[in-house]
Every structure is written in structure tokens, then in C-alpha cells.
Design a protein around this motif. Structure first.
Motif, PDB file in Angstrom:
ATOM      1  N   TRP A  56       2.290   1.818  -3.253  1.00 32.61           N
ATOM      2  CA  TRP A  56       1.272   2.195  -4.333  1.00 32.61           C
ATOM      3  C   TRP A  56       1.046   3.588  -4.113  1.00 32.61           C
ATOM      4  O   TRP A  56       0.810   4.372  -5.249  1.00 32.61           O
ATOM      5  N   LYS A  57       1.152   4.184  -2.952  1.00 35.38           N
ATOM      6  CA  LYS A  57       0.850   5.559  -2.712  1.00 35.38           C
ATOM      7  C   LYS A  57       2.120   6.583  -2.811  1.00 35.38           C
ATOM      8  O   LYS A  57       2.081   7.525  -3.413  1.00 35.38           O
ATOM      9  N   GLU A  58       3.211   5.933  -2.334  1.00 39.46           N
ATOM     10  CA  GLU A  58       4.401   7.048  -2.451  1.00 39.46           C
ATOM     11  C   GLU A  58       5.392   6.651  -3.315  1.00 39.46           C
ATOM     12  O   GLU A  58       6.248   7.436  -3.522  1.00 39.46           O
ATOM     13  N   ALA A  59       5.420   5.496  -3.962  1.00 43.99           N
ATOM     14  CA  ALA A  59       6.437   5.234  -5.017  1.00 43.99           C
ATOM     15  C   ALA A  59       6.305   5.481  -6.332  1.00 43.99           C
ATOM     16  O   ALA A  59       7.074   5.535  -7.226  1.00 43.99           O
ATOM     17  N   ARG A  60       4.993   5.468  -6.573  1.00 45.76           N
ATOM     18  CA  ARG A  60       4.762   5.818  -8.042  1.00 45.76           C
ATOM     19  C   ARG A  60       5.045   7.259  -8.247  1.00 45.76           C
ATOM     20  O   ARG A  60       4.793   8.154  -7.607  1.00 45.76           O
TER      21      ARG A  60
ATOM     22  N   ASN B  35       1.098  -1.270  -0.144  1.00 47.17           N
ATOM     23  CA  ASN B  35       0.033  -0.151  -0.051  1.00 47.17           C
ATOM     24  C   ASN B  35       0.848   1.206   0.065  1.00 47.17           C
ATOM     25  O   ASN B  35       0.676   2.273  -0.689  1.00 47.17           O
ATOM     26  N   ARG B  36       1.919   1.293   0.858  1.00 44.60           N
ATOM     27  CA  ARG B  36       2.708   2.412   0.697  1.00 44.60           C
ATOM     28  C   ARG B  36       3.573   2.704  -0.522  1.00 44.60           C
ATOM     29  O   ARG B  36       3.490   3.832  -1.023  1.00 44.60           O
TER      30      ARG B  36
END
Length: 167
Positions: A64-68, A61-62
């Protein structure tokens, strides 16, 4: 290194005390895995499996939210059309980042799902084993001649209902 020097090093190593020599055919007892458990049995608890799966899910989840990153393909193509070499490099790096990020996210999802599956599979195995072992124990008691004193009924079969005695 000359051959004579190698032979001298080997000879000096052979003269050293055994406690200072290197042993290549095994690990010291304290460094061996499972040194505390000589049988080497693997123990996994439901709590551990759940924690691993939960952390993998959180990481997914992290990521998906932060690394894209935002769409840099259009920026890269714009820079390339304007004659900047940086445009092609930006497009390449962005493409590789997306591919690698996808691989890491897939691995996290696989770990999370596998831990959930493993937890449920082992729980089902435990129930099966408990039932199987308890039924064997009950059968053993039924066939054990010494379980009840001679001439008496084996208590494992329970008491007859009074209704059955009247028939």
C-alpha cells in the motif's frame, strides 16, 4: 530420431544395472513428504499461523505504501494528445499495474484474515474437544464398577455434605 535408434536406446537401458535405472512409479523414501511421520498427520501450531498472518499483513501494508504509483493516467492522456505513442502505452501499463497490485493486495488480505480466523477456530475446537473428552472420562469413572472397591462408594461422586446427612 529413427525408430531403430529408439529401439537401440530402449535395449541399452534395459541392460543397465537396476540401481542406475529410473523408477517412475514412486519417490525414494527420503524424498517423500511426511517421511518422518508415517501417519501423515498435519500439525499446525498457533505460533505458525500467527506468523504467516502477520507477514501477510506486513506485506499488504508495504504494498500500500510503496508499490502504488502516482496517477499516470493524466500524463498518459497528455502524451497521447500531443501525438506520442508512449502515452497510450503508459496508460495501459499503469492500468495493468494497478489491477495486478490490487490482486496481490487482496491475496495478502485474504491470507492474513484467514490465518486469524483459522487460529481462532482451532482454539475453539481445542477447548471443545478438551471439554468433551474430559466429560466422557468423568462419566466412564462413574459407571466403572471396578473403580471403587466392592461395598464402597465411588469417589468420583465426591463426599456428601454433613448438611445433607442431617436431612
Amino acid at each position: 530420431m529413427a525408430w531403430d535408434e529408439w529401439e537401440q536406446l530402449k535395449a541399452s537401458a534395459a541392460e543397465e544395472q537396476p540401481s542406475t535405472r529410473i523408477q517412475l512409479n514412486g519417490l525414494p523414501e527420503e524424498d517423500r513428504p511426511n517421511a518422518g511421520n508415517p501417519t501423515g498427520d498435519l500439525q499446525v501450531h498457533q505460533k505458525d499461523l500467527a506468523a504467516i498472518g502477520d507477514e501477510a499483513f506486513k506485506l499488504y501494508n508495504r504494498l500500500w505504501k510503496e508499490a502504488r504509483v502516482a496517477d499516470t493516467y493524466s500524463t498518459g492522456s497528455d502524451l497521447t494528445s500531443q501525438g506520442f505513442a508512449l502515452g497510450g502505452a503508459l496508460t495501459h501499463v499503469s492500468s495493468r499495474w494497478d489491477k495486478q497490485l490490487g490482486s496481490v493486495m487482496d491475496a495478502c488480505a485474504l491470507i492474513s484474515n484467514h490465518m486469524d480466523f483459522t487460529k481462532n477456530a482451532h482454539a475453539g475446537d481445542e477447548v471443545f474437544i478438551e471439554r468433551h473428552v474430559s466429560s466422557i472420562h468423568t462419566l466412564d469413572k462413574g459407571f466403572d464398577e471396578s473403580y471403587a472397591p466392592p461395598g464402597e462408594k465411588n469417589a468420583i461422586y465426591g463426599e456428601k455434605d454433613k448438611k445433607d446427612e442431617k436431612d
